[in-house]
Scaffold this motif. Structure first.
Motif, PDB file in Angstrom:
ATOM      1  N   THR A 108       0.922  -1.028  -0.023  1.00  0.00           N
ATOM      2  CA  THR A 108      -0.104   0.049  -0.095  1.00  0.00           C
ATOM      3  C   THR A 108       0.905   1.451   0.045  1.00  0.00           C
ATOM      4  O   THR A 108       0.464   2.509   0.034  1.00  0.00           O
ATOM      5  CB  THR A 108      -1.033  -0.070   1.371  1.00  0.00           C
ATOM      6  N   ASP A 109       2.207   1.202  -0.272  1.00  0.00           N
ATOM      7  CA  ASP A 109       2.972   2.469  -0.340  1.00  0.00           C
ATOM      8  C   ASP A 109       2.763   2.839  -1.608  1.00  0.00           C
ATOM      9  O   ASP A 109       2.415   2.181  -2.512  1.00  0.00           O
ATOM     10  CB  ASP A 109       4.534   1.911   0.108  1.00  0.00           C
ATOM     11  N   THR A 110       3.350   4.149  -1.715  1.00  0.00           N
ATOM     12  CA  THR A 110       3.322   5.022  -3.077  1.00  0.00           C
ATOM     13  C   THR A 110       4.343   4.405  -3.828  1.00  0.00           C
ATOM     14  O   THR A 110       5.592   3.977  -3.435  1.00  0.00           O
ATOM     15  CB  THR A 110       3.348   6.547  -2.896  1.00  0.00           C
ATOM     16  N   VAL A 111       4.204   4.798  -5.233  1.00  0.00           N
ATOM     17  CA  VAL A 111       5.390   4.598  -6.026  1.00  0.00           C
ATOM     18  C   VAL A 111       6.433   5.383  -5.734  1.00  0.00           C
ATOM     19  O   VAL A 111       7.722   4.882  -5.893  1.00  0.00           O
ATOM     20  CB  VAL A 111       4.572   4.781  -7.552  1.00  0.00           C
ATOM     21  N   HIS A 114       8.270   3.401  -3.312  1.00  0.00           N
ATOM     22  CA  HIS A 114       8.808   2.082  -4.032  1.00  0.00           C
ATOM     23  C   HIS A 114      10.131   2.447  -4.599  1.00  0.00           C
ATOM     24  O   HIS A 114      11.350   1.738  -4.326  1.00  0.00           O
ATOM     25  CB  HIS A 114       7.923   1.542  -4.750  1.00  0.00           C
ATOM     26  N   GLU A 136       2.441  -0.053  -6.641  1.00  0.00           N
ATOM     27  CA  GLU A 136       1.521   0.969  -5.749  1.00  0.00           C
ATOM     28  C   GLU A 136       0.031   0.591  -5.389  1.00  0.00           C
ATOM     29  O   GLU A 136      -0.585   0.271  -6.531  1.00  0.00           O
ATOM     30  CB  GLU A 136       1.422   2.141  -6.261  1.00  0.00           C
ATOM     31  N   LYS A 138      -1.810   2.404  -3.072  1.00  0.00           N
ATOM     32  CA  LYS A 138      -2.229   3.153  -2.009  1.00  0.00           C
ATOM     33  C   LYS A 138      -3.615   3.406  -1.638  1.00  0.00           C
ATOM     34  O   LYS A 138      -3.685   3.672  -0.271  1.00  0.00           O
ATOM     35  CB  LYS A 138      -1.802   4.626  -2.358  1.00  0.00           C
TER      36      LYS A 138
END
Length: 158
Positions: A108-111, A114, A136, A138
């Motif tokens: 669920t992290d953003t690109v 990443h 991603e 999110k």
């Protein structure tokens, strides 16, 4: 170790392709075993960071139809135990790539997170030097579709 991932071949959301050579159990613990063999894999399109080409890309699961694809869900970038699991899985991915298998790591992290994680040195807890595609999610929609979303933490199951 428990592995929380879904293996996709065409429309099949779960199968045992090379499970023994990867030391991945043939079945998941009963409390998370929600998708059965033959279940169509939920489709998604999402932004991702590809360390292969060092760029942000769009991943469309439908474009991988008919190809072996491993979806690896993980709680988040920069986790203390995550690096060891990611390193093991990415090492397995090198073997799988010989068989034309695509691995997508989803959290669920953003690109942007990443990208930072992929470019951070391994000595500092990052994945630098490893080839991976970090997807991603999110909003948690992909995790929900695959029934691995933990609403309390807004993450995939740890």
């Amino acid at each position: 170790k428990q592995w929380y991932q879904r293996r996709v071949h065409g429309k099949t959301a779960y199968n045992s392709y090379k499970a023994t050579s990867l030391n991945i159990p043939a079945t998941f613990p009963s409390f998370i075993q929600t998708m059965q063999p033959g279940t169509p894999a939920p489709s998604f399109t999402a932004l991702a960071y590809s360390s292969f080409i060092r760029e942000m890309v769009t991943v469309d699961l439908a474009s991988l139809h008919g190809k072996y694809t491993v979806l690896f869900f993980y709680p988040g970038d920069f986790g203390p135990l995550l690096l060891a699991e990611m390193l093991g899985l990415l090492e397995a991915d090198r073997e799988l790539m010989k068989d034309d298998v695509t691995m997508l790591a989803i959290s669920t992290d953003t690109v942007e997170s990443h990208k930072a994680y992929a470019e951070l040195s391994q000595k500092e807890g990052g994945l630098q030097g490893l080839h991976c595609t970090l997807v991603e999610d999110k909003t948690g929609d992909i995790c929900r579709k695959y029934q691995v979303y933990d609403a309390a933490t807004h993450q995939a199951f740890p």
